[in-house]
Design an enzyme around this catalytic site. Structure first.
Site, mmCIF file in Angstrom:
data_model
loop_
_atom_site.group_PDB
_atom_site.id
_atom_site.type_symbol
_atom_site.label_atom_id
_atom_site.label_comp_id
_atom_site.label_asym_id
_atom_site.label_seq_id
_atom_site.Cartn_x
_atom_site.Cartn_y
_atom_site.Cartn_z
ATOM 1 N N LYS A 124 65.405 -42.656 -137.873
ATOM 2 C CA LYS A 124 65.852 -41.481 -137.139
ATOM 3 C C LYS A 124 64.888 -41.344 -135.959
ATOM 4 O O LYS A 124 63.733 -40.949 -136.127
ATOM 5 C CB LYS A 124 65.823 -40.231 -138.022
ATOM 6 C CG LYS A 124 66.225 -38.959 -137.279
ATOM 7 C CD LYS A 124 66.074 -37.721 -138.163
ATOM 8 C CE LYS A 124 66.415 -36.456 -137.377
ATOM 9 N NZ LYS A 124 66.205 -35.222 -138.189
ATOM 10 N N THR A 148 62.942 -31.435 -141.894
ATOM 11 C CA THR A 148 62.131 -30.408 -141.248
ATOM 12 C C THR A 148 62.970 -29.186 -140.886
ATOM 13 O O THR A 148 62.457 -28.054 -140.885
ATOM 14 C CB THR A 148 61.441 -30.961 -139.990
ATOM 15 O OG1 THR A 148 62.419 -31.638 -139.175
ATOM 16 C CG2 THR A 148 60.349 -31.941 -140.350
ATOM 17 N N TYR A 188 49.858 -34.381 -138.046
ATOM 18 C CA TYR A 188 48.533 -33.763 -137.967
ATOM 19 C C TYR A 188 47.399 -34.788 -137.988
ATOM 20 O O TYR A 188 46.494 -34.731 -137.163
ATOM 21 C CB TYR A 188 48.317 -32.725 -139.084
ATOM 22 C CG TYR A 188 47.044 -31.932 -138.906
ATOM 23 C CD1 TYR A 188 46.975 -30.895 -137.979
ATOM 24 C CD2 TYR A 188 45.907 -32.237 -139.644
ATOM 25 C CE1 TYR A 188 45.795 -30.186 -137.790
ATOM 26 C CE2 TYR A 188 44.723 -31.543 -139.459
ATOM 27 C CZ TYR A 188 44.672 -30.510 -138.536
ATOM 28 O OH TYR A 188 43.507 -29.819 -138.353
ATOM 29 N N TYR A 207 61.355 -41.799 -139.876
ATOM 30 C CA TYR A 207 61.648 -40.624 -139.050
ATOM 31 C C TYR A 207 60.521 -40.458 -138.028
ATOM 32 O O TYR A 207 59.393 -40.142 -138.384
ATOM 33 C CB TYR A 207 61.776 -39.392 -139.941
ATOM 34 C CG TYR A 207 62.092 -38.086 -139.249
ATOM 35 C CD1 TYR A 207 62.532 -38.019 -137.937
ATOM 36 C CD2 TYR A 207 61.966 -36.884 -139.952
ATOM 37 C CE1 TYR A 207 62.827 -36.808 -137.327
ATOM 38 C CE2 TYR A 207 62.262 -35.670 -139.356
ATOM 39 C CZ TYR A 207 62.677 -35.637 -138.049
ATOM 40 O OH TYR A 207 62.970 -34.427 -137.449
ATOM 41 N N ILE A 210 71.404 -37.922 -136.891
ATOM 42 C CA ILE A 210 71.109 -36.882 -137.874
ATOM 43 C C ILE A 210 70.874 -35.630 -137.055
ATOM 44 O O ILE A 210 69.888 -35.518 -136.340
ATOM 45 C CB ILE A 210 69.910 -37.237 -138.765
ATOM 46 C CG1 ILE A 210 70.261 -38.450 -139.633
ATOM 47 C CG2 ILE A 210 69.520 -36.049 -139.649
ATOM 48 C CD1 ILE A 210 69.117 -38.964 -140.488
ATOM 49 N N ARG A 263 56.777 -33.091 -133.165
ATOM 50 C CA ARG A 263 56.265 -32.358 -134.325
ATOM 51 C C ARG A 263 55.025 -33.013 -134.929
ATOM 52 O O ARG A 263 54.185 -32.326 -135.508
ATOM 53 C CB ARG A 263 57.346 -32.252 -135.409
ATOM 54 C CG ARG A 263 58.482 -31.286 -135.080
ATOM 55 C CD ARG A 263 59.402 -31.144 -136.285
ATOM 56 N NE ARG A 263 60.501 -30.228 -136.035
ATOM 57 C CZ ARG A 263 60.479 -28.916 -136.295
ATOM 58 N NH1 ARG A 263 59.372 -28.380 -136.780
ATOM 59 N NH2 ARG A 263 61.526 -28.161 -136.058
#
Length: 293
Positions: free
Chosen positions: A164, A46, A109, A135, A206, A140
């Protein structure tokens, strides 16, 4: 997956003033990160502004990083999205020979249930020829992948090897560490809490800031992994102001300002993101200048 222990960096995609990809700057960033001592590179996460890159531009980014890396470090490729069938199709058709693993974000979303998240990653795991790093980044995605779902996936699919964890919730991280399978890696995705998670048993990070200050940050992570707590936290405290600053007006606008301050790349981002304002740019510039003295 020993190659995923330590510091990975989620590479930015540098742009020129006309918003085209600056491949020369990307090469400089790859070399700067490697020379600074990070353990692996993450491509098209991202932080790379992946959502604003065309399919052909993504190929340019991949080819540039592979060429710049020259086989020196393991590479991880971001392959994720909120259309499960599309993600599966990419995994089945893309040449992944240059990569050690894929990083796949929890669907955004759509806001799936935990069962929906499980079924999505079941399809991803069955399609992927490479190890899969889950992840979780609820800030987000607006959907938190709970530890029970992560552990279920880790137990059910041998190629689901790590997560992550970027919720920034240390309690959730501790729960993952407590309940995970023995060889499953919990990798921090939050620069500010990475050291604390590592000291609790995490395997690394990360990072975003790690590509701007690779020597200091990667050494901090190694110190944490080696349980040299006091030394590690000395670096944490030195970097903490800048960690706050690079996320203050959005990622990757902040880290791109670091690169501009370092003279490595321009601070251009693509809409709907905008560059940091003058006040923040000046504060970041001052931090970089002091750090380089």
């Amino acid at each position: 997956m020993q190659s995923l222990i330590g510091t990975g960096v989620a590479l930015v995609t540098p742009f020129k003033a006309d918003f085209s990809i600056d491949t020369e700057a990307l090469t400089r960033i790859v070399n700067f990160s490697i020379d600074g001592g990070v353990e692996y590179l993450v491509v098209l996460g991202t932080t790379a502004e992946n959502a604003t890159l065309s399919a052909s531009e993504k190929e340019v980014v991949i080819a540039t990083v592979i060429e710049a890396n020259k086989g020196r470090l393991p590479l991880v490729l971001g392959v994720g999205g909120n259309n499960t069938m599309e993600v599966v199709a990419e995994l089945k058709t893309r040449d992944l020979a240059a990569f050690a693993a894929i990083l796949s974000v929890s669907p955004y979303y759509n806001k799936p249930t935990q069962e929906g998240i499980y079924q999505h990653f079941k399809a991803v795991a069955e399609a992927s020829p490479l190890p899969v790093i889950l992840y979780n980044v609820p800030g987000r995605t607006s959907s938190n992948m709970l530890p029970a779902t992560v552990v279920r996936l880790a137990n059910d699919f041998k190629n689901v090897v790590a997560i992550k964890e970027a919720s920034g919730d240390l309690v959730q991280g501790f729960q993952l560490l407590k309940t995970k399978p023995k060889d499953f890696l919990v990798i921090s995705g939050d620069d500010m809490t990475a050291l604390s998670l590592i000291l609790a048993g995490g395997s690394g990070v990360i990072s975003v800031i790690g590509q701007g200050f690779p020597a200091a940050f990667s050494e901090m992570i190694r110190l944490g992994l080696n349980r040299k707590v006091d030394q590690a936290f000395q670096t944490q405290y030195l970097l903490s102001d800048c960690i706050d600053m690079i996320f203050e007006q959005g990622n990757p606008a902040g880290i791109k300002q670091v690169f501009q301050s370092l003279g490595i790349a321009d601070n251009t981002v693509r809409l709907p993101l905008v560059a940091v304002d003058d006040s923040l740019a000046n504060r970041i510039n001052l931090f970089v200048q002091k750090s380089n003295k």
